[in-house]
Design a protein around this motif. Sequence first.
Motif, mmCIF file in Angstrom:
data_model
loop_
_atom_site.group_PDB
_atom_site.id
_atom_site.type_symbol
_atom_site.label_atom_id
_atom_site.label_comp_id
_atom_site.label_asym_id
_atom_site.label_seq_id
_atom_site.Cartn_x
_atom_site.Cartn_y
_atom_site.Cartn_z
ATOM 1 N N ASP A 128 -5.228 -18.378 -2.633
ATOM 2 C CA ASP A 128 -4.426 -18.936 -1.544
ATOM 3 C C ASP A 128 -2.937 -18.671 -1.787
ATOM 4 N N GLU A 129 -2.484 -18.827 -3.024
ATOM 5 C CA GLU A 129 -1.090 -18.526 -3.369
ATOM 6 C C GLU A 129 -0.785 -17.045 -3.127
ATOM 7 N N PHE A 130 -1.710 -16.189 -3.491
ATOM 8 C CA PHE A 130 -1.557 -14.742 -3.285
ATOM 9 C C PHE A 130 -1.415 -14.414 -1.803
ATOM 10 N N GLN A 131 -2.255 -14.997 -0.980
ATOM 11 C CA GLN A 131 -2.200 -14.714 0.448
ATOM 12 C C GLN A 131 -0.952 -15.317 1.103
ATOM 13 N N LYS A 132 -0.479 -16.453 0.601
ATOM 14 C CA LYS A 132 0.756 -17.034 1.124
ATOM 15 C C LYS A 132 1.946 -16.128 0.805
ATOM 16 N N TYR A 133 1.955 -15.553 -0.385
ATOM 17 C CA TYR A 133 3.019 -14.605 -0.736
ATOM 18 C C TYR A 133 2.995 -13.420 0.231
ATOM 19 N N ILE A 134 1.816 -12.856 0.448
ATOM 20 C CA ILE A 134 1.664 -11.720 1.367
ATOM 21 C C ILE A 134 2.213 -12.075 2.745
ATOM 22 N N SER A 135 1.866 -13.252 3.233
ATOM 23 C CA SER A 135 2.305 -13.692 4.551
ATOM 24 C C SER A 135 3.811 -13.922 4.596
ATOM 25 N N ILE A 176 3.946 -8.779 4.737
ATOM 26 C CA ILE A 176 3.191 -7.589 4.332
ATOM 27 C C ILE A 176 1.848 -7.579 5.054
ATOM 28 N N ASN A 177 1.512 -6.457 5.658
ATOM 29 C CA ASN A 177 0.208 -6.304 6.301
ATOM 30 C C ASN A 177 -0.868 -6.184 5.227
ATOM 31 N N PHE A 178 -1.914 -7.002 5.363
ATOM 32 C CA PHE A 178 -2.963 -7.044 4.342
ATOM 33 C C PHE A 178 -4.299 -6.626 4.936
ATOM 34 N N ASN A 179 -4.877 -5.568 4.375
ATOM 35 C CA ASN A 179 -6.196 -5.088 4.773
ATOM 36 C C ASN A 179 -7.038 -4.989 3.514
ATOM 37 N N PHE A 234 -6.103 -1.584 0.630
ATOM 38 C CA PHE A 234 -5.056 -2.409 0.034
ATOM 39 C C PHE A 234 -3.869 -1.598 -0.480
ATOM 40 N N SER A 235 -4.003 -0.297 -0.542
ATOM 41 C CA SER A 235 -2.989 0.534 -1.184
ATOM 42 C C SER A 235 -1.603 0.318 -0.607
ATOM 43 N N SER A 236 -1.488 0.295 0.719
ATOM 44 C CA SER A 236 -0.188 0.129 1.350
ATOM 45 C C SER A 236 0.442 -1.209 0.981
ATOM 46 N N ALA A 237 -0.348 -2.279 1.032
ATOM 47 C CA ALA A 237 0.161 -3.603 0.657
ATOM 48 C C ALA A 237 0.554 -3.636 -0.810
ATOM 49 N N ASN A 238 -0.222 -2.990 -1.657
ATOM 50 C CA ASN A 238 0.062 -2.950 -3.092
ATOM 51 C C ASN A 238 1.424 -2.307 -3.351
ATOM 52 N N ILE A 239 1.706 -1.225 -2.636
ATOM 53 C CA ILE A 239 2.990 -0.528 -2.776
ATOM 54 C C ILE A 239 4.127 -1.378 -2.217
ATOM 55 N N HIS A 240 3.893 -2.044 -1.082
ATOM 56 C CA HIS A 240 4.928 -2.897 -0.502
ATOM 57 C C HIS A 240 5.269 -4.060 -1.433
ATOM 58 N N TYR A 300 -6.810 -10.135 -5.727
ATOM 59 C CA TYR A 300 -7.377 -9.068 -4.897
ATOM 60 C C TYR A 300 -8.693 -8.552 -5.489
ATOM 61 N N VAL A 301 -8.798 -8.541 -6.813
ATOM 62 C CA VAL A 301 -10.031 -8.063 -7.453
ATOM 63 C C VAL A 301 -11.228 -8.866 -6.952
#
Length: 250
Positions: free
Chosen positions: A193-200, A204-207, A211-217, A240-241
């Motif tokens: 949940d903390e990981f997804q809140k950071y993404i949001s 950052i777009n998360f798929n 995941f490669s694009s999000a990982n680079i961002h 993500y794992v």
Amino acid sequence: MKLIKNKRIGKVLFVVEGSRHEFSLIKKIFEDLLGYQRIEKRRNKATYYKSQTDSHSTVAVINTKNSNIASISETDYLDTIYAELIEQYSFDVTNAAVYYIFDRDSKSNTDPQFILNLLHTLKNSRENENSMMGGILILSYPSIESYEISQFIDGSYNICACLGADAKQFISQHTDKIAMNKINEHSILHACDEFQKYISDQGINFNIDDFSSANIHIFNKEEKYYEEKSTYFLLSVMSYVLLDLGIIRE
């Protein structure tokens, strides 16, 4: 979100830099909590260890030749271990999900361009471009301890730390809340949940399937913040794992 504790994951290979902490963390989650069979080979030990868990899923944990991220390129060393896994344990590395677990500690891994190149190359746990073996780079900012902190502290992604030593110090100051032996189903879901809140929060777009694009961002945003403030936001991509393996599902 929920944790699928009986999810069959086949063969999973973790290639890690540390010779102790990452092994203990993976054992706690994948063997003790989820019940998967585990194989390990540490760089400072000549022999392998195999748990006796009867499982249709096997997790192997091995070291790179040394703790620097550049050792990912030591293909002769890794190929020797891959061959031993196949011969001794029928662990088919070519059909495994592969995760390279490293810290983004600016003192231990000093070449950001090299890391960025790896992120562009190691993009998928099971298959990469140009018939390259699967494998994705999983970074923690500044270190794997960020993953433990995120399991127990709300808003952990807003905490800053320059080095892995700073993250370790934070844990030592909060031992009443943070401890590896306290990791459980709830704490793993909390970290996700903390990981997804950071993404949001970072926009950052998360798929999950790409995941490669999000990982680079994530890397670029953390690097920019480090350039400006000489510190990182505490974050580990380890969650993500579990999403990638289907162990955590929406």
